[in-house]
Design a protein around this motif. Structure first.
Motif, PDB file in Angstrom:
ATOM      1  N   PRO A  90      -1.833   9.675  49.507  1.00  0.00           N
ATOM      2  CA  PRO A  90      -0.381   9.786  49.370  1.00  0.00           C
ATOM      3  C   PRO A  90       0.173   8.942  48.227  1.00  0.00           C
ATOM      4  CG  PRO A  90      -0.961   9.648  51.681  1.00  0.00           C
ATOM      5  CD  PRO A  90      -2.226   9.410  50.914  1.00  0.00           C
ATOM      6  N   ARG A  91      -0.349   7.726  48.054  1.00  0.00           N
ATOM      7  CA  ARG A  91       0.122   6.867  46.961  1.00  0.00           C
ATOM      8  C   ARG A  91      -0.163   7.500  45.604  1.00  0.00           C
ATOM      9  NH1 ARG A  91       0.508   0.936  46.532  1.00  0.00           N
ATOM     10  NH2 ARG A  91      -0.183   0.919  48.698  1.00  0.00           N
ATOM     11  N   GLU A  92      -1.336   8.076  45.436  1.00  0.00           N
ATOM     12  CA  GLU A  92      -1.700   8.718  44.169  1.00  0.00           C
ATOM     13  C   GLU A  92      -0.864   9.964  43.927  1.00  0.00           C
ATOM     14  OE1 GLU A  92      -6.427   7.444  43.933  1.00  0.00           O
ATOM     15  OE2 GLU A  92      -5.812   9.206  45.102  1.00  0.00           O
ATOM     16  N   ARG A  93      -0.590  10.710  44.986  1.00  0.00           N
ATOM     17  CA  ARG A  93       0.259  11.898  44.841  1.00  0.00           C
ATOM     18  C   ARG A  93       1.679  11.499  44.453  1.00  0.00           C
ATOM     19  NH1 ARG A  93      -0.597  13.634  50.596  1.00  0.00           N
ATOM     20  NH2 ARG A  93       1.222  14.992  50.252  1.00  0.00           N
ATOM     21  N   LEU A  94       2.173  10.436  45.066  1.00  0.00           N
ATOM     22  CA  LEU A  94       3.514   9.958  44.741  1.00  0.00           C
ATOM     23  C   LEU A  94       3.600   9.548  43.284  1.00  0.00           C
ATOM     24  CD1 LEU A  94       6.364   9.093  45.611  1.00  0.00           C
ATOM     25  CD2 LEU A  94       5.395   6.909  46.360  1.00  0.00           C
ATOM     26  N   ARG A  95       2.594   8.837  42.818  1.00  0.00           N
ATOM     27  CA  ARG A  95       2.605   8.408  41.419  1.00  0.00           C
ATOM     28  C   ARG A  95       2.527   9.607  40.480  1.00  0.00           C
ATOM     29  NH1 ARG A  95      -0.922   3.601  38.630  1.00  0.00           N
ATOM     30  NH2 ARG A  95       0.474   2.359  39.926  1.00  0.00           N
ATOM     31  N   ALA A  96       1.682  10.581  40.806  1.00  0.00           N
ATOM     32  CA  ALA A  96       1.535  11.764  39.943  1.00  0.00           C
ATOM     33  C   ALA A  96       2.853  12.526  39.831  1.00  0.00           C
ATOM     34  CB  ALA A  96       0.440  12.679  40.498  1.00  0.00           C
ATOM     35  N   GLY A 198      16.770   5.554  38.937  1.00  0.00           N
ATOM     36  CA  GLY A 198      17.191   4.300  38.345  1.00  0.00           C
ATOM     37  C   GLY A 198      16.444   3.986  37.068  1.00  0.00           C
ATOM     38  N   VAL A 199      15.118   4.110  37.100  1.00  0.00           N
ATOM     39  CA  VAL A 199      14.304   3.796  35.927  1.00  0.00           C
ATOM     40  C   VAL A 199      14.479   4.849  34.838  1.00  0.00           C
ATOM     41  CG1 VAL A 199      11.948   3.509  35.076  1.00  0.00           C
ATOM     42  CG2 VAL A 199      12.599   2.527  37.281  1.00  0.00           C
ATOM     43  N   ILE A 200      14.375   6.113  35.234  1.00  0.00           N
ATOM     44  CA  ILE A 200      14.371   7.191  34.242  1.00  0.00           C
ATOM     45  C   ILE A 200      15.723   7.328  33.557  1.00  0.00           C
ATOM     46  CG2 ILE A 200      14.122   9.689  33.951  1.00  0.00           C
ATOM     47  CD1 ILE A 200      12.015   9.552  36.231  1.00  0.00           C
ATOM     48  N   SER A 201      16.807   7.220  34.300  1.00  0.00           N
ATOM     49  CA  SER A 201      18.130   7.338  33.689  1.00  0.00           C
ATOM     50  C   SER A 201      18.360   6.238  32.649  1.00  0.00           C
ATOM     51  CB  SER A 201      19.219   7.275  34.762  1.00  0.00           C
ATOM     52  OG  SER A 201      19.165   8.405  35.591  1.00  0.00           O
ATOM     53  N   ASP A 214       6.969  -1.379  28.787  1.00  0.00           N
ATOM     54  CA  ASP A 214       6.713   0.059  28.862  1.00  0.00           C
ATOM     55  C   ASP A 214       7.419   0.602  30.103  1.00  0.00           C
ATOM     56  OD1 ASP A 214       5.797   2.625  29.045  1.00  0.00           O
ATOM     57  OD2 ASP A 214       3.671   2.117  29.161  1.00  0.00           O
ATOM     58  N   PRO A 215       8.424   1.467  29.941  1.00  0.00           N
ATOM     59  CA  PRO A 215       9.127   2.008  31.112  1.00  0.00           C
ATOM     60  C   PRO A 215       8.200   2.713  32.103  1.00  0.00           C
ATOM     61  CG  PRO A 215      10.378   2.426  29.123  1.00  0.00           C
ATOM     62  CD  PRO A 215       9.043   1.911  28.679  1.00  0.00           C
ATOM     63  N   ARG A 216       7.108   3.279  31.613  1.00  0.00           N
ATOM     64  CA  ARG A 216       6.141   3.915  32.526  1.00  0.00           C
ATOM     65  C   ARG A 216       5.577   2.872  33.480  1.00  0.00           C
ATOM     66  NH1 ARG A 216       1.647   7.533  32.912  1.00  0.00           N
ATOM     67  NH2 ARG A 216       0.646   6.903  34.855  1.00  0.00           N
ATOM     68  N   ALA A 217       5.268   1.672  32.974  1.00  0.00           N
ATOM     69  CA  ALA A 217       4.745   0.613  33.837  1.00  0.00           C
ATOM     70  C   ALA A 217       5.790   0.204  34.870  1.00  0.00           C
ATOM     71  CB  ALA A 217       4.323  -0.594  32.996  1.00  0.00           C
ATOM     72  N   LEU A 218       7.054   0.190  34.462  1.00  0.00           N
ATOM     73  CA  LEU A 218       8.125  -0.152  35.399  1.00  0.00           C
ATOM     74  C   LEU A 218       8.243   0.905  36.486  1.00  0.00           C
ATOM     75  CD1 LEU A 218      10.475  -1.972  36.205  1.00  0.00           C
ATOM     76  CD2 LEU A 218      11.909  -0.761  34.542  1.00  0.00           C
ATOM     77  N   ALA A 221       5.417   0.536  38.914  1.00  0.00           N
ATOM     78  CA  ALA A 221       5.641  -0.603  39.810  1.00  0.00           C
ATOM     79  C   ALA A 221       6.626  -0.246  40.910  1.00  0.00           C
ATOM     80  CB  ALA A 221       6.145  -1.799  39.002  1.00  0.00           C
ATOM     81  N   GLU A 222       7.678   0.478  40.559  1.00  0.00           N
ATOM     82  CA  GLU A 222       8.660   0.892  41.557  1.00  0.00           C
ATOM     83  C   GLU A 222       8.023   1.824  42.590  1.00  0.00           C
ATOM     84  OE1 GLU A 222      11.603  -0.029  42.162  1.00  0.00           O
ATOM     85  OE2 GLU A 222      12.519  -0.834  40.347  1.00  0.00           O
ATOM     86  N   VAL A 223       7.215   2.752  42.100  1.00  0.00           N
ATOM     87  CA  VAL A 223       6.553   3.708  42.992  1.00  0.00           C
ATOM     88  C   VAL A 223       5.574   2.990  43.916  1.00  0.00           C
ATOM     89  CG1 VAL A 223       4.884   5.601  43.046  1.00  0.00           C
ATOM     90  CG2 VAL A 223       6.862   5.731  41.522  1.00  0.00           C
ATOM     91  N   ASP A 224       4.793   2.069  43.365  1.00  0.00           N
ATOM     92  CA  ASP A 224       3.827   1.345  44.186  1.00  0.00           C
ATOM     93  C   ASP A 224       4.521   0.458  45.216  1.00  0.00           C
ATOM     94  OD1 ASP A 224       1.639   2.478  42.993  1.00  0.00           O
ATOM     95  OD2 ASP A 224       1.275   0.839  41.594  1.00  0.00           O
TER      96      ASP A 224
END
Length: 233
Positions: A90-96, A198-201, A214-218, A221-224
């Motif tokens: 589930p965590r990997e699916r959420l990140r994807a 929040g991050v993407i906007s 790197d916004p991707r890293a942020l 982190a939010e997803v994790d």
């Protein structure tokens, strides 16, 4: 009118509508929804103003079509990511899915802001866009199904469970993607949306420029952090 003539006319109409929407998207990129001008579109296509109204009743009708298309494209992008991540945790699916959501927004920021930016005064999106918005968020429901949320989010879970019981449309939406019933799936999906938004906007609007990260890293982190909050493996 022969069947062939009818088919040609229908194809011409759809082609012209597609060209109108393409020009409108360029205008949208220039100055937002307020920059869409039917008179300029008609001039570029070589149509008279009245002729253009045969394809769209007005600016709001055109905006409705753009919003529907954008939600459908976003839902397709998230859906492809969900299918590609099938079988993962589930965590990997959420990140994807979070990565796909961000990629879609960055590839066409004007359409993302059309959906989630500041609303145009006096404009109200059509009711059916709610169904399209839920389709974009739907795959996230299955990720949180069976989660073990921490006490900190218990109030959100309880409120979402009550919402699901109260509104048959919400219950039907949840049932399409997850077993539902305990509010966990809805709470997780809604909180995933708020974290991503929040991050993407902020990234789409250029607010991270010069901050050195790197916004991707942020986003990861939010997803994790959210995955930890809901006890996802």
């Amino acid at each position: 009118m022969t069947p062939t003539e009818g088919g040609l006319r229908a194809r011409y109409r759809e082609q012209t509508r597609a060209e109108i929407k393409e020009i409108a998207l360029r205008q949208l990129a220039e100055g937002g929804l307020a920059a869409i001008a039917l008179t300029r579109i008609a001039k570029e296509l070589g149509l008279s103003g009245p002729a253009l109204y045969r394809y769209f009743a007005g600016r709001d009708d055109l905006a409705d079509a753009l919003i529907r298309d954008a939600y459908d494209d976003l839902a397709a992008a998230v859906g492809r990511a969900a299918e590609g991540a099938a079988g993962l945790t589930p965590r990997e699916r959420l990140r994807a899915m979070g990565v796909a959501y961000r990629a879609w927004a960055l590839s066409q920021p004007q359409r993302y802001l059309l959906l989630f930016g500041s609303p145009l005064p006096g404009y109200t999106a059509p009711p059916d866009t709610l169904l399209r918005a839920r389709a974009a968020l739907g795959p996230f429901l299955s990720v949180f199904e069976g989660g073990r949320p921490r006490p900190a989010v218990a109030p959100v879970v309880q409120q979402m469970e009550a919402w699901e019981r109260r509104d048959p449309r919400v219950a039907g939406w949840v049932a399409e993607y997850a077993a539902g019933g305990d509010g966990c799936a809805v709470a997780g999906a809604v909180m995933a949306w708020t974290r991503m938004h929040g991050v993407i906007s902020l990234e789409v609007e250029g607010q991270f420029t010069g901050m050195g990260h790197d916004p991707r890293a942020l986003l990861d982190a939010e997803v994790d952090t959210l995955a930890e909050t809901f006890g996802l493996g």
